[in-house]
Design a protein around this motif. Sequence first.
Motif, PDB file in Angstrom:
ATOM      1  N   GLN A 104       6.296  -3.681   9.501  1.00  0.00           N
ATOM      2  CA  GLN A 104       5.822  -3.973   8.345  1.00  0.00           C
ATOM      3  C   GLN A 104       6.685  -2.481   7.324  1.00  0.00           C
ATOM      4  O   GLN A 104       7.670  -3.110   6.664  1.00  0.00           O
ATOM      5  N   LEU A 105       6.029  -2.036   7.550  1.00  0.00           N
ATOM      6  CA  LEU A 105       6.748  -0.303   7.281  1.00  0.00           C
ATOM      7  C   LEU A 105       8.281  -0.605   7.114  1.00  0.00           C
ATOM      8  O   LEU A 105       8.639   0.410   6.527  1.00  0.00           O
ATOM      9  N   ARG A 106       8.358  -0.555   8.932  1.00  0.00           N
ATOM     10  CA  ARG A 106       9.895  -0.401   9.070  1.00  0.00           C
ATOM     11  C   ARG A 106      10.513  -0.671   8.213  1.00  0.00           C
ATOM     12  O   ARG A 106      12.192  -0.432   7.156  1.00  0.00           O
ATOM     13  N   GLY A 107      10.409  -2.200   8.019  1.00  0.00           N
ATOM     14  CA  GLY A 107      11.141  -3.363   7.188  1.00  0.00           C
ATOM     15  C   GLY A 107      11.724  -2.780   6.145  1.00  0.00           C
ATOM     16  O   GLY A 107      11.626  -3.493   4.695  1.00  0.00           O
ATOM     17  N   THR A 116      -1.158   7.242   6.961  1.00  0.00           N
ATOM     18  CA  THR A 116      -0.454   7.729   7.844  1.00  0.00           C
ATOM     19  C   THR A 116      -0.273   5.695   8.219  1.00  0.00           C
ATOM     20  O   THR A 116      -1.121   5.036   7.333  1.00  0.00           O
ATOM     21  N   ASP A 117       0.970   5.636   8.863  1.00  0.00           N
ATOM     22  CA  ASP A 117       0.496   4.236   9.096  1.00  0.00           C
ATOM     23  C   ASP A 117      -1.040   3.397   9.918  1.00  0.00           C
ATOM     24  O   ASP A 117      -1.032   2.281   9.550  1.00  0.00           O
ATOM     25  N   SER A 118      -1.018   4.687  10.354  1.00  0.00           N
ATOM     26  CA  SER A 118      -2.764   4.504  11.257  1.00  0.00           C
ATOM     27  C   SER A 118      -4.256   4.374  10.577  1.00  0.00           C
ATOM     28  O   SER A 118      -4.603   3.498   9.844  1.00  0.00           O
ATOM     29  N   GLN A 119      -3.478   4.954   9.532  1.00  0.00           N
ATOM     30  CA  GLN A 119      -4.671   4.309   8.343  1.00  0.00           C
ATOM     31  C   GLN A 119      -4.453   3.804   7.436  1.00  0.00           C
ATOM     32  O   GLN A 119      -5.906   3.087   6.758  1.00  0.00           O
ATOM     33  N   VAL A 175       1.125  -1.346   0.302  1.00  0.00           N
ATOM     34  CA  VAL A 175      -0.169  -0.123   0.010  1.00  0.00           C
ATOM     35  C   VAL A 175       0.730   1.622  -0.346  1.00  0.00           C
ATOM     36  O   VAL A 175       0.422   2.180  -1.174  1.00  0.00           O
ATOM     37  N   ARG A 176       1.650   1.067   0.870  1.00  0.00           N
ATOM     38  CA  ARG A 176       2.507   2.581   1.181  1.00  0.00           C
ATOM     39  C   ARG A 176       3.836   2.792  -0.161  1.00  0.00           C
ATOM     40  O   ARG A 176       3.581   3.866  -0.951  1.00  0.00           O
ATOM     41  N   LYS A 177       4.286   1.634  -0.259  1.00  0.00           N
ATOM     42  CA  LYS A 177       5.341   1.890  -1.629  1.00  0.00           C
ATOM     43  C   LYS A 177       4.255   1.110  -3.268  1.00  0.00           C
ATOM     44  O   LYS A 177       5.319   1.732  -4.158  1.00  0.00           O
ATOM     45  N   GLY A 178       3.325   0.729  -3.205  1.00  0.00           N
ATOM     46  CA  GLY A 178       2.703   1.019  -4.450  1.00  0.00           C
ATOM     47  C   GLY A 178       3.342  -0.955  -5.563  1.00  0.00           C
ATOM     48  O   GLY A 178       4.082  -1.382  -4.176  1.00  0.00           O
TER      49      GLY A 178
END
Length: 144
Positions: free
Chosen positions: A134-137, A104-107, A77-80
């Motif tokens: 996951q997002l930190r990874g 945001t991470d929460s969203q 989701v974040r990076k596509g």
Amino acid sequence: MKTLRRPLLLLRALAVLAGAVSVMSCFSNRQNEGATLYGTHCANCHGAQGEGLKRLIPPLAQSDYLTKNRNGLACLVRKGMKGPLVVNGVEFNQVMPPADTHLTDSQITNILNFVQTSWGNKGEIFTIREVSEQLRGCGASDGR
């Protein structure tokens, strides 16, 4: 003395009831955030019912991809994504735009939980901690 106890007990009971109603309304407002965010950021491509678009955009409804790739969904989701992927035995190869700057991470957690529990999906819900990890990874957590 006994006459004072009754009003105090009644006031305490009302305070507890008011607190419970307040807490319940907080949860119900957040509960719908995933659906709202999905409608705003995802439905244009994946469809209002998660149905996708023929062989161009993969479905999210009853999608085996969600279960098989749980550990990478937040980063997706974040990076596509660019390149082929297989959903329910069908190959898709379109670009999914990133949500780097506007979610945001929460969203992202709320969107993933909405998708995990909608349209016949019975996936395990995500915690904000799991999504942030996951997002930190993938170098993409905003800490919010």
